[in-house]
Design a protein around this motif. Structure first.
Motif, PDB file in Angstrom:
ATOM      1  N   ILE A  35       0.850  -1.201   0.000  1.00 59.51           N
ATOM      2  CA  ILE A  35       0.000   0.000   0.000  1.00 59.51           C
ATOM      3  C   ILE A  35       0.887   1.253   0.000  1.00 59.51           C
ATOM      4  CG2 ILE A  35      -1.814   1.257   1.192  1.00 59.51           C
ATOM      5  CD1 ILE A  35      -2.674  -1.427   0.009  1.00 59.51           C
ATOM      6  N   ASP A  36       0.631   2.161  -0.913  1.00 56.38           N
ATOM      7  CA  ASP A  36       1.423   3.380  -1.028  1.00 56.38           C
ATOM      8  C   ASP A  36       1.107   4.320   0.143  1.00 56.38           C
ATOM      9  OD1 ASP A  36       2.714   5.719  -1.729  1.00 56.38           O
ATOM     10  OD2 ASP A  36       2.130   5.625  -3.830  1.00 56.38           O
ATOM     11  N   PRO A  37       2.121   4.785   0.900  1.00 55.81           N
ATOM     12  CA  PRO A  37       1.864   5.728   2.003  1.00 55.81           C
ATOM     13  C   PRO A  37       1.179   7.009   1.563  1.00 55.81           C
ATOM     14  CG  PRO A  37       4.095   4.858   2.123  1.00 55.81           C
ATOM     15  CD  PRO A  37       3.532   4.409   0.813  1.00 55.81           C
ATOM     16  N   ASN A  38       1.377   7.397   0.297  1.00 55.98           N
ATOM     17  CA  ASN A  38       0.766   8.640  -0.177  1.00 55.98           C
ATOM     18  C   ASN A  38      -0.755   8.565  -0.206  1.00 55.98           C
ATOM     19  OD1 ASN A  38       3.265   9.877  -0.549  1.00 55.98           O
ATOM     20  ND2 ASN A  38       3.446   9.158  -2.657  1.00 55.98           N
ATOM     21  N   TYR A  39      -1.323   7.356  -0.237  1.00 57.20           N
ATOM     22  CA  TYR A  39      -2.771   7.235  -0.148  1.00 57.20           C
ATOM     23  C   TYR A  39      -3.273   7.839   1.164  1.00 57.20           C
ATOM     24  CZ  TYR A  39      -2.562   3.924  -4.060  1.00 57.20           C
ATOM     25  OH  TYR A  39      -2.359   3.331  -5.291  1.00 57.20           O
ATOM     26  N   PHE A  40      -2.552   7.563   2.255  1.00 55.45           N
ATOM     27  CA  PHE A  40      -2.936   8.114   3.550  1.00 55.45           C
ATOM     28  C   PHE A  40      -2.718   9.622   3.586  1.00 55.45           C
ATOM     29  CE2 PHE A  40      -2.429   3.667   4.677  1.00 55.45           C
ATOM     30  CZ  PHE A  40      -3.493   3.469   5.535  1.00 55.45           C
ATOM     31  N   THR A  41      -1.690  10.093   2.890  1.00 54.15           N
ATOM     32  CA  THR A  41      -1.457  11.536   2.828  1.00 54.15           C
ATOM     33  C   THR A  41      -2.644  12.255   2.203  1.00 54.15           C
ATOM     34  OG1 THR A  41       0.934  11.137   2.600  1.00 54.15           O
ATOM     35  CG2 THR A  41       0.123  13.318   2.010  1.00 54.15           C
ATOM     36  N   TRP A  42      -3.126  11.731   1.068  1.00 57.82           N
ATOM     37  CA  TRP A  42      -4.282  12.354   0.403  1.00 57.82           C
ATOM     38  C   TRP A  42      -5.560  12.158   1.208  1.00 57.82           C
ATOM     39  CZ3 TRP A  42      -2.909  15.859  -2.667  1.00 57.82           C
ATOM     40  CH2 TRP A  42      -1.838  15.711  -3.544  1.00 57.82           C
ATOM     41  N   LEU A  43      -5.686  11.002   1.853  1.00 64.76           N
ATOM     42  CA  LEU A  43      -6.888  10.760   2.662  1.00 64.76           C
ATOM     43  C   LEU A  43      -6.949  11.727   3.844  1.00 64.76           C
ATOM     44  CD1 LEU A  43      -9.398   9.000   3.050  1.00 64.76           C
ATOM     45  CD2 LEU A  43      -7.993   7.393   4.368  1.00 64.76           C
ATOM     46  N   SER A  44      -5.799  12.118   4.354  1.00 65.92           N
ATOM     47  CA  SER A  44      -5.786  13.076   5.474  1.00 65.92           C
ATOM     48  C   SER A  44      -6.391  14.413   5.048  1.00 65.92           C
ATOM     49  CB  SER A  44      -4.362  13.280   5.985  1.00 65.92           C
ATOM     50  OG  SER A  44      -3.558  14.004   5.064  1.00 65.92           O
ATOM     51  N   VAL A  45      -6.229  14.785   3.774  1.00 67.29           N
ATOM     52  CA  VAL A  45      -6.826  16.033   3.284  1.00 67.29           C
ATOM     53  C   VAL A  45      -8.348  15.938   3.314  1.00 67.29           C
ATOM     54  CG1 VAL A  45      -6.980  17.625   1.342  1.00 67.29           C
ATOM     55  CG2 VAL A  45      -4.824  16.486   1.824  1.00 67.29           C
ATOM     56  N   VAL A  46      -8.869  14.780   2.930  1.00 66.18           N
ATOM     57  CA  VAL A  46     -10.326  14.585   2.947  1.00 66.18           C
ATOM     58  C   VAL A  46     -10.856  14.735   4.371  1.00 66.18           C
ATOM     59  CG1 VAL A  46     -12.188  12.946   2.497  1.00 66.18           C
ATOM     60  CG2 VAL A  46     -10.235  13.081   0.931  1.00 66.18           C
ATOM     61  N   PHE A  47     -10.183  14.110   5.336  1.00 67.03           N
ATOM     62  CA  PHE A  47     -10.628  14.211   6.726  1.00 67.03           C
ATOM     63  C   PHE A  47     -10.519  15.646   7.237  1.00 67.03           C
ATOM     64  CE2 PHE A  47      -9.894   9.513   7.098  1.00 67.03           C
ATOM     65  CZ  PHE A  47     -11.170   9.193   7.544  1.00 67.03           C
ATOM     66  N   ALA A  48      -9.446  16.352   6.879  1.00 64.56           N
ATOM     67  CA  ALA A  48      -9.288  17.743   7.320  1.00 64.56           C
ATOM     68  C   ALA A  48     -10.381  18.622   6.724  1.00 64.56           C
ATOM     69  CB  ALA A  48      -7.910  18.265   6.927  1.00 64.56           C
ATOM     70  N   LEU A  49     -10.710  18.399   5.449  1.00 70.57           N
ATOM     71  CA  LEU A  49     -11.785  19.169   4.810  1.00 70.57           C
ATOM     72  C   LEU A  49     -13.117  18.921   5.504  1.00 70.57           C
ATOM     73  CD1 LEU A  49     -12.803  20.960   2.485  1.00 70.57           C
ATOM     74  CD2 LEU A  49     -13.016  18.884   1.102  1.00 70.57           C
ATOM     75  N   LEU A  50     -13.401  17.657   5.811  1.00 70.61           N
ATOM     76  CA  LEU A  50     -14.660  17.325   6.484  1.00 70.61           C
ATOM     77  C   LEU A  50     -14.687  17.895   7.904  1.00 70.61           C
ATOM     78  CD1 LEU A  50     -15.069  13.628   5.288  1.00 70.61           C
ATOM     79  CD2 LEU A  50     -16.391  15.616   4.537  1.00 70.61           C
ATOM     80  N   ALA A  51     -13.547  17.835   8.605  1.00 74.18           N
ATOM     81  CA  ALA A  51     -13.488  18.383   9.957  1.00 74.18           C
ATOM     82  C   ALA A  51     -13.702  19.889   9.947  1.00 74.18           C
ATOM     83  CB  ALA A  51     -12.144  18.038  10.609  1.00 74.18           C
ATOM     84  N   GLY A  52     -13.051  20.588   9.002  1.00 75.34           N
ATOM     85  CA  GLY A  52     -13.237  22.027   8.900  1.00 75.34           C
ATOM     86  C   GLY A  52     -14.669  22.396   8.586  1.00 75.34           C
ATOM     87  N   ALA A  53     -15.293  21.671   7.659  1.00 76.01           N
ATOM     88  CA  ALA A  53     -16.687  21.943   7.313  1.00 76.01           C
ATOM     89  C   ALA A  53     -17.610  21.673   8.493  1.00 76.01           C
ATOM     90  CB  ALA A  53     -17.095  21.089   6.106  1.00 76.01           C
TER      91      ALA A  53
END
Length: 238
Positions: A42-60
């Motif tokens: 599993i590519d670690p960068n998948y988690f890097t991009w997924l963290s952006v999704v969680f941050a966007l949802l948390a901010g919203a």
């Protein structure tokens, strides 16, 4: 003097670095899962991009006053933030290109994530300015000014650290608000706003954000700037 000479000449005591206890504990917890994922490629960068999704949802969620959801999304963001680094270290066989991409993406995405979280706090604050009956509008403007200043200071502070580390130097002293500390402070704000009754939530928001997020972030920027100058003073005296 070029960077290579600087790296050689900096005294060893300046370059020593110890991870925070929180980061070390988180890495130990997530380590078994990361090693399992590494065995499956599993590519670690998948988690890097997924963290952006969680941050966007948390901010919203913060902006729209859904604090339980904000807390859950913040936890997801924190897990991804730790997992990508642990997973990358568990895969030393990755190609040079992928390692370089991860080294670039991780700090860049961290700044984006923190910006999204600050936007959530600021958005909720502006909504309150429009809807709340505020008796001390001057102090409320001071609060928003501090929060906006902290949102600007946070990435600048990270930039200072990145530039110092690019010269093979490290900050040894404890800082008032590391990135992990920022997440802990934000968690305290979220938990309080979720649990407290309506009649005290707004007062808690103003006070907790100011004392736990805004002021420590500004202090951290000032201290990092000051200690950056001290590090170069140590080098000059060699």
């Amino acid at each position: 003097m070029n960077d290579k000479e600087t790296r050689v000449s900096i005294p060893k005591k300046v370059t020593e670095f110890t991870p925070t206890r929180l980061h070390d504990w988180s890495s130990r917890v997530i380590g078994p899962l990361a090693r399992w994922l590494a065995r499956h490629g599993i590519d670690p960068n998948y988690f890097t991009w997924l963290s952006v999704v969680f941050a966007l949802l948390a901010g919203a969620a913060m902006w729209y006053d859904h604090w339980l959801a904000a807390g859950l999304f913040l936890i997801g963001n924190g897990i991804c933030d730790v997992a990508d680094g642990v997973l990358a270290r568990a895969m030393p066989q990755r190609s040079k290109r992928l390692r370089q991409m991860g080294a670039f993406l991780d700090p860049a995405v961290d700044r984006v994530n923190d910006g999204l979280l600050f936007i959530g706090l600021i958005g909720f604050g502006f909504e309150g300015m429009l809807t709340q009956q505020l008796g001390h509008l001057v102090w409320y403007r001071v609060f928003l000014g501090l929060l906006l200043a902290a949102a600007i200071a946070h990435p600048i502070s990270s930039y200072y650290r990145a530039r110092i580390e690019s010269l093979n130097m490290r900050f040894q002293e404890k800082k008032p608000l590391t990135r992990a500390g920022f997440h802990l402070a934000l968690s305290a704000v979220i938990i309080g706003l979720w649990l407290l009754p309506e009649d005290v939530r707004w007062t808690y928001y103003l006070g907790s954000v100011t004392t736990l997020v805004s002021i420590p972030t500004l202090i951290n920027l000032a201290r990092r700037f000051h200690r950056s100058l001290k590090l170069f003073d140590q080098y000059r005296d060699q």
